[in-house]
Design a protein around this motif. Structure first.
Motif, PDB file in Angstrom:
ATOM      1  N   TYR A 113      27.267   5.080  48.145  1.00  0.00           N
ATOM      2  CA  TYR A 113      27.306   4.608  46.768  1.00  0.00           C
ATOM      3  C   TYR A 113      28.684   4.045  46.475  1.00  0.00           C
ATOM      4  CZ  TYR A 113      23.156   7.497  46.217  1.00  0.00           C
ATOM      5  OH  TYR A 113      21.914   8.048  46.362  1.00  0.00           O
ATOM      6  N   THR A 114      28.725   3.028  45.652  1.00  0.00           N
ATOM      7  CA  THR A 114      29.994   2.512  45.180  1.00  0.00           C
ATOM      8  C   THR A 114      30.094   2.826  43.703  1.00  0.00           C
ATOM      9  OG1 THR A 114      29.950   0.739  46.810  1.00  0.00           O
ATOM     10  CG2 THR A 114      31.440   0.466  44.942  1.00  0.00           C
ATOM     11  N   CYS A 132      43.322  14.185  29.974  1.00  0.00           N
ATOM     12  CA  CYS A 132      42.687  12.873  29.920  1.00  0.00           C
ATOM     13  C   CYS A 132      41.176  13.048  29.977  1.00  0.00           C
ATOM     14  CB  CYS A 132      43.146  11.994  31.077  1.00  0.00           C
ATOM     15  SG  CYS A 132      42.657  12.602  32.710  1.00  0.00           S
ATOM     16  N   LYS A 133      40.486  11.936  29.839  1.00  0.00           N
ATOM     17  CA  LYS A 133      39.038  11.885  30.033  1.00  0.00           C
ATOM     18  C   LYS A 133      38.779  10.883  31.147  1.00  0.00           C
ATOM     19  CE  LYS A 133      38.136  12.977  25.243  1.00  0.00           C
ATOM     20  NZ  LYS A 133      37.678  12.468  23.947  1.00  0.00           N
ATOM     21  N   ILE A 134      37.773  11.181  31.970  1.00  0.00           N
ATOM     22  CA  ILE A 134      37.433  10.298  33.090  1.00  0.00           C
ATOM     23  C   ILE A 134      35.941  10.016  33.043  1.00  0.00           C
ATOM     24  CG2 ILE A 134      37.394  10.039  35.604  1.00  0.00           C
ATOM     25  CD1 ILE A 134      39.712  12.101  35.670  1.00  0.00           C
ATOM     26  N   SER A 135      35.585   8.745  33.130  1.00  0.00           N
ATOM     27  CA  SER A 135      34.182   8.364  33.243  1.00  0.00           C
ATOM     28  C   SER A 135      33.949   7.747  34.614  1.00  0.00           C
ATOM     29  CB  SER A 135      33.790   7.382  32.131  1.00  0.00           C
ATOM     30  OG  SER A 135      34.559   6.197  32.221  1.00  0.00           O
ATOM     31  N   VAL A 136      32.722   7.871  35.116  1.00  0.00           N
ATOM     32  CA  VAL A 136      32.354   7.324  36.426  1.00  0.00           C
ATOM     33  C   VAL A 136      31.122   6.447  36.235  1.00  0.00           C
ATOM     34  CG1 VAL A 136      31.626   7.870  38.777  1.00  0.00           C
ATOM     35  CG2 VAL A 136      33.293   9.336  37.620  1.00  0.00           C
ATOM     36  N   GLN A 137      31.192   5.219  36.742  1.00  0.00           N
ATOM     37  CA  GLN A 137      30.070   4.296  36.652  1.00  0.00           C
ATOM     38  C   GLN A 137      29.760   3.703  38.025  1.00  0.00           C
ATOM     39  OE1 GLN A 137      32.856   3.633  34.496  1.00  0.00           O
ATOM     40  NE2 GLN A 137      31.934   4.917  32.934  1.00  0.00           N
ATOM     41  N   ASN A 138      28.479   3.353  38.213  1.00  0.00           N
ATOM     42  CA  ASN A 138      28.089   2.641  39.422  1.00  0.00           C
ATOM     43  C   ASN A 138      28.297   1.142  39.201  1.00  0.00           C
ATOM     44  OD1 ASN A 138      25.872   1.727  37.935  1.00  0.00           O
ATOM     45  ND2 ASN A 138      24.436   3.141  38.894  1.00  0.00           N
ATOM     46  N   LEU A 139      27.926   0.316  40.168  1.00  0.00           N
ATOM     47  CA  LEU A 139      28.154  -1.124  40.068  1.00  0.00           C
ATOM     48  C   LEU A 139      27.354  -1.778  38.948  1.00  0.00           C
ATOM     49  CD1 LEU A 139      28.351  -2.174  43.822  1.00  0.00           C
ATOM     50  CD2 LEU A 139      30.206  -1.947  42.181  1.00  0.00           C
ATOM     51  N   ASN A 140      26.297  -1.107  38.478  1.00  0.00           N
ATOM     52  CA  ASN A 140      25.497  -1.633  37.368  1.00  0.00           C
ATOM     53  C   ASN A 140      26.027  -1.182  36.017  1.00  0.00           C
ATOM     54  OD1 ASN A 140      23.684  -2.927  39.124  1.00  0.00           O
ATOM     55  ND2 ASN A 140      22.551  -1.025  39.421  1.00  0.00           N
ATOM     56  N   GLY A 141      27.136  -0.451  36.011  1.00  0.00           N
ATOM     57  CA  GLY A 141      27.723   0.009  34.766  1.00  0.00           C
ATOM     58  C   GLY A 141      27.069   1.253  34.187  1.00  0.00           C
ATOM     59  N   GLN A 142      26.209   1.900  34.982  1.00  0.00           N
ATOM     60  CA  GLN A 142      25.546   3.115  34.517  1.00  0.00           C
ATOM     61  C   GLN A 142      26.428   4.323  34.792  1.00  0.00           C
ATOM     62  OE1 GLN A 142      22.227   2.486  37.120  1.00  0.00           O
ATOM     63  NE2 GLN A 142      20.875   1.944  35.422  1.00  0.00           N
ATOM     64  N   ASP A 143      26.469   5.245  33.829  1.00  0.00           N
ATOM     65  CA  ASP A 143      27.218   6.488  34.032  1.00  0.00           C
ATOM     66  C   ASP A 143      26.547   7.310  35.120  1.00  0.00           C
ATOM     67  OD1 ASP A 143      29.141   6.073  32.015  1.00  0.00           O
ATOM     68  OD2 ASP A 143      27.727   6.718  30.482  1.00  0.00           O
ATOM     69  N   VAL A 144      27.354   7.853  36.026  1.00  0.00           N
ATOM     70  CA  VAL A 144      26.854   8.703  37.102  1.00  0.00           C
ATOM     71  C   VAL A 144      27.790   9.892  37.265  1.00  0.00           C
ATOM     72  CG1 VAL A 144      25.697   6.846  38.367  1.00  0.00           C
ATOM     73  CG2 VAL A 144      28.088   7.364  38.868  1.00  0.00           C
ATOM     74  N   LYS A 145      27.282  10.928  37.914  1.00  0.00           N
ATOM     75  CA  LYS A 145      28.100  12.086  38.258  1.00  0.00           C
ATOM     76  C   LYS A 145      28.570  11.929  39.692  1.00  0.00           C
ATOM     77  CE  LYS A 145      26.235  15.852  35.498  1.00  0.00           C
ATOM     78  NZ  LYS A 145      25.608  17.179  35.605  1.00  0.00           N
ATOM     79  N   ALA A 146      29.840  12.174  39.928  1.00  0.00           N
ATOM     80  CA  ALA A 146      30.397  12.146  41.278  1.00  0.00           C
ATOM     81  C   ALA A 146      31.637  13.022  41.295  1.00  0.00           C
ATOM     82  CB  ALA A 146      30.766  10.718  41.688  1.00  0.00           C
ATOM     83  N   ALA A 147      31.951  13.557  42.448  1.00  0.00           N
ATOM     84  CA  ALA A 147      33.199  14.312  42.587  1.00  0.00           C
ATOM     85  C   ALA A 147      34.378  13.363  42.382  1.00  0.00           C
ATOM     86  CB  ALA A 147      33.267  14.972  43.955  1.00  0.00           C
ATOM     87  N   ILE A 148      35.477  13.911  41.884  1.00  0.00           N
ATOM     88  CA  ILE A 148      36.657  13.098  41.575  1.00  0.00           C
ATOM     89  C   ILE A 148      37.875  13.656  42.304  1.00  0.00           C
ATOM     90  CG2 ILE A 148      38.241  12.391  39.728  1.00  0.00           C
ATOM     91  CD1 ILE A 148      35.826  12.569  37.829  1.00  0.00           C
ATOM     92  N   ASN A 149      38.605  12.782  42.972  1.00  0.00           N
ATOM     93  CA  ASN A 149      39.911  13.111  43.537  1.00  0.00           C
ATOM     94  C   ASN A 149      40.938  12.706  42.489  1.00  0.00           C
ATOM     95  OD1 ASN A 149      38.851  13.785  46.180  1.00  0.00           O
ATOM     96  ND2 ASN A 149      38.462  11.603  46.376  1.00  0.00           N
ATOM     97  N   LEU A 150      41.859  13.601  42.166  1.00  0.00           N
ATOM     98  CA  LEU A 150      42.781  13.357  41.062  1.00  0.00           C
ATOM     99  C   LEU A 150      44.229  13.562  41.508  1.00  0.00           C
ATOM    100  CD1 LEU A 150      42.713  12.754  37.986  1.00  0.00           C
ATOM    101  CD2 LEU A 150      42.763  15.216  37.617  1.00  0.00           C
TER     102      LEU A 150
END
Length: 96
Positions: A58-59, A72-90
Motif C-alpha cells: 500500500y502507498t 500534534c495530530k497525524i492523519s494517514v491517507q491512501n493515494l485516493n485521499g481516503q483516510d486509512v489506519k496504518a502504523a506510524i514511525n515518528l
C-alpha cells in the motif's frame, strides 16, 4: 544539545516503541501528546507510514497537523485521499 523522541505508533494508536509520548486514535486522526516539559518550542516532526502490518503493498502518506511543543495530530491517507489506519514511525527533535 538536542531533545528527541523516536517512536512507533501502531495502527490502533498505541505507542509500541519509544517513550516520552502518548497517542490515541480518534475520528481518523492519531492524537499525539508529548510528556510535559520535553519540548520548549515547536519541534521538527517527521511522520512516515508503515503499512507492512496491512498484509499487502500500500502507498499511504502521513500528514502532521496542529504541531506544537505539547503534541500534534497525524492523519494517514491512501493515494485516493481516503483516510486509512496504518502504523506510524515518528521522529521528533528540538535543538536547544
Amino acid at each position: 544539545m538536542t531533545r528527541q523522541i523516536i517512536a512507533k505508533i501502531d495502527q490502533q494508536g498505541s505507542v509500541v516503541a519509544g517513550k516520552g509520548l502518548h497517542s490515541d486514535y480518534k475520528s481518523n486522526i492519531y492524537v499525539v501528546e508529548f510528556d510535559t516539559g520535553i519540548f520548549k518550542s515547536t519541534p521538527v516532526i517527521i511522520a512516515t507510514t508503515d503499512t507492512s502490518s496491512l498484509g499487502g503493498t500500500y502507498t499511504c502518506s502521513a500528514s502532521v497537523h496542529d504541531a506544537g511543543y505539547a503534541g500534534c495530530k497525524i492523519s494517514v491517507q491512501n493515494l485516493n485521499g481516503q483516510d486509512v489506519k496504518a502504523a506510524i514511525n515518528l521522529f521528533v527533535s528540538e535543538a536547544v
